[in-house]
Every structure is written in C-alpha cells, then in structure tokens.
Design an enzyme around this catalytic site. Structure first.
Site, PDB file in Angstrom:
ATOM      1  N   LYS A  30       3.933  47.006 -42.640  1.00  0.00           N
ATOM      2  CA  LYS A  30       3.885  47.932 -43.408  1.00  0.00           C
ATOM      3  C   LYS A  30       2.795  48.820 -43.202  1.00  0.00           C
ATOM      4  O   LYS A  30       2.058  48.779 -42.864  1.00  0.00           O
ATOM      5  CB  LYS A  30       4.397  48.177 -45.358  1.00  0.00           C
ATOM      6  CG  LYS A  30       4.087  48.653 -46.463  1.00  0.00           C
ATOM      7  CD  LYS A  30       2.863  48.841 -46.335  1.00  0.00           C
ATOM      8  CE  LYS A  30       2.912  50.314 -47.332  1.00  0.00           C
ATOM      9  NZ  LYS A  30       1.737  50.686 -47.648  1.00  0.00           N
ATOM     10  N   GLY A  33      -1.234  55.289 -45.328  1.00  0.00           N
ATOM     11  CA  GLY A  33      -2.567  55.486 -45.287  1.00  0.00           C
ATOM     12  C   GLY A  33      -2.761  56.781 -43.721  1.00  0.00           C
ATOM     13  O   GLY A  33      -2.121  57.039 -43.485  1.00  0.00           O
ATOM     14  N   GLY A  66       3.481  58.832 -49.232  1.00  0.00           N
ATOM     15  CA  GLY A  66       3.632  59.739 -49.951  1.00  0.00           C
ATOM     16  C   GLY A  66       2.335  60.623 -50.145  1.00  0.00           C
ATOM     17  O   GLY A  66       3.217  62.174 -50.560  1.00  0.00           O
ATOM     18  N   ASP A 183       5.313  49.139 -50.826  1.00  0.00           N
ATOM     19  CA  ASP A 183       4.508  48.071 -50.372  1.00  0.00           C
ATOM     20  C   ASP A 183       5.635  47.057 -51.437  1.00  0.00           C
ATOM     21  O   ASP A 183       5.844  46.500 -50.698  1.00  0.00           O
ATOM     22  CB  ASP A 183       3.044  47.458 -50.996  1.00  0.00           C
ATOM     23  CG  ASP A 183       2.061  48.421 -50.748  1.00  0.00           C
ATOM     24  OD1 ASP A 183       1.643  48.545 -49.194  1.00  0.00           O
ATOM     25  OD2 ASP A 183       1.408  49.660 -50.970  1.00  0.00           O
ATOM     26  N   LYS A 242      -0.881  46.091 -54.461  1.00  0.00           N
ATOM     27  CA  LYS A 242      -0.737  45.650 -52.894  1.00  0.00           C
ATOM     28  C   LYS A 242      -1.287  44.108 -52.947  1.00  0.00           C
ATOM     29  O   LYS A 242      -0.052  43.564 -52.448  1.00  0.00           O
ATOM     30  CB  LYS A 242      -2.102  46.120 -52.017  1.00  0.00           C
ATOM     31  CG  LYS A 242      -1.640  47.955 -51.959  1.00  0.00           C
ATOM     32  CD  LYS A 242      -2.838  48.292 -50.590  1.00  0.00           C
ATOM     33  CE  LYS A 242      -2.730  49.862 -50.474  1.00  0.00           C
ATOM     34  NZ  LYS A 242      -0.819  50.422 -49.951  1.00  0.00           N
TER      35      LYS A 242
END
Length: 291
Positions: A30, A33, A66, A183, A242
């Site tokens: 995944k 970030g 995001g 997630d 998470k």
C-alpha cells in the site's frame, strides 16, 4: 558507499533465504504519503518493486492519492471537507477522485515501473468489479464501504508476469463511483489474494511506545496485543484506522502485515530481504521469530 564485488556477493547471499521465502508468493504494497510525493523516494520505491518482481515475487501495488485530490479540488475552487478523517465526497468530487486516482496517478506509476524495466498494468477498483462498494455513511456521500472484492483481474495480470497497479475507486451495480480508503482496500485485496504479506508505507517509523522517540519502535505486535496498545494511547489518532486495517488483513488470512517508514529509501527491500526489518510487524499471535 562503494561495495567491493565480494561484498556485493555477500549481500545477495544474505538475501537468499528471504528471496526463497517470497518467491512465487504475493506481496501487496500500500503506497501513499511522502514516499509518493518525494520524487527521489518514488524512484526508489518503483526500483524496489521491479527488483522484487524480477526475483519472482508477485508484487501488487495499491495506491491512494489524497494530497493530489485535495490539490485539484483547491485549483477548481472546491473546499475539501473531512468527517472522522474521511473526505466528504459529492458526485462531482467522486468524478475528480476517479480522474486523479484511476487516471493521472495510476498511469504515472505504471509508466514509472516500466521505465525501471518492470512490466505493469493499471487497474482501478471499477475494472472487472474489482472493488464493489456501497455508501459508508449518508453524510459522507460517495465514500464507499467495500461489499466485495473480485481478485480475478489481479490474478490474471499477475499470471502474465505484470505488476498490477490498483487505484482505490470502487463501484456498484448501478455504476456509481465510490471513493475508497486506500488502507482498507489494500487490506481487503491482500486478504482476498491470500497474500503472504501486506506492507503499508507511512510517514512514521512504525508504532512507537513514545511517539517522539524513534528508538521506542515496537517491532512486533500480535493481533491480541493491539487493543491494549490502543487503550494505552500508544496507537492513537490517524494510526488507529491503519492498525485496524492491519488487524483486519491478519484476521482474514494474510500471514504478516508491516507498517514501514516510506521516508527511508529502499524501505521495502530492507523489510523483505533482510533480518533487520525497519517497521512494525503484525502477526496472528504467538512468536514468529524475527522479521
């Protein structure tokens, strides 16, 4: 640091047992970030995935996006609204999410993997009903709760030797598009694929006993220990959902789940091919030994 040929050989020999452990197995990563925004880290991540793929690991990349969605909304004069950390998604926002995730980000990752010598194919959760969803809560609009995962398209792509790159937009039978938490999607996809491991890349070192002290990293947590760590406030804030996803993946049959620091170059290789390990590993229970 320049390695001599003998040292290079040594590195490979050390990696051999780990390579053997993962060869032919499915590893879901995944990706999000900082590792996704910083160009240098992005290059390192893609190189790692291609290397793992070339030594016979069946790599599946699941990505969010995001910050890019927020950026596009800002440019279009739309305000990003969040409830409990989830983006409120009206019909127009759902279309933007689809555009950014399934279009721009997905294809740029495919292109980057291929530039590193890998073979990749982009899929969205809408392709082949991969991620089926329904509205999570009315006030969130088109934020989806996963109702079913159909991994056939992913398995088909893996079988042909490609790295599937999956963007987390879902759909329902009526053709509605849903924004799915990356997630959650990665955990459910890893479980449906009966993956050996799920690696979640984050912007922290893993789970720390003291959030300000990296030396307090907890390198291994069993599913039964996690609720206590939440009660103690050691797992808190944005880390709670998470960790919930990690536990969900383990409960559904994934052997090991790692939360690793995506800000460290080649974090994936360090986690999978060495006995050091750099993040927090979640396992079912009992002792699994080292990473």
């Amino acid at each position: 640091m320049e390695l001599s040929n003998a040292q290079r050989a040594q590195v490979l020999i050390h990696a051999l047992p780990y390579i053997q452990k993962y060869t032919g197995k499915i590893l879901v990563v995944k990706y999000g970030g900082n590792a996704m925004i910083n160009e240098e880290l992005k290059q390192a991540v893609m190189g790692d995935l291609v290397l793992l793929s070339l030594i016979g690991v069946k790599v599946v990349l699941v990505h969010g996006g995001g910050p890019e969605i927020s950026d596009l909304m800002r440019r279009m004069g739309k305000e990003s609204q969040f409830i409990d950390g989830l983006r409120v998604t009206d019909k127009e926002t759902a279309e933007l999410v689809q555009m950014v995730l399934a279009g721009k980000i997905n294809k740029s990752l495919v292109s980057l993997l291929q530039s590193k010598g890998g073979k990749a194919i982009g899929l969205s959760g809408m392709d082949g009903y991969l991620i089926q969803a329904k509205p999570l809560r009315a006030e969130l609009g088109y934020v989806g709760e996963i109702t079913q995962i159909n991994v056939e398209p992913v398995l088909d792509v893996l079988e042909k030797g490609y790295i599937p790159v999956i963007s987390t937009v879902g759909c329902d039978a009526e053709g509605n598009v849903y924004n799915i938490n990356a997630d959650t999607a990665a955990a459910r996809i890893a479980a449906a694929l009966k993956a050996e491991s799920l690696i979640s890349m984050t912007d922290t070192s893993g789970i720390l006993r003291d959030k300000d002290d990296p030396s307090t990293l907890i390198s291994q947590i069993t599913v039964s220990e996690a609720p206590q760590l939440m009660r103690e406030g050691i797992i808190s804030g944005g880390m709670i959902p998470k960790v919930d996803c990690c536990i969900e993946a383990i409960r559904r049959g994934v052997n090991r789940v790692f939360i690793i620091d995506g800000r460290i170059p080649h974090a994936i290789l360090i986690e999978t091919l060495t006995d050091e390990g750099i993040g927090t590993m979640f396992i079912q229970g009992g002792s699994y030994g080292q990473h």
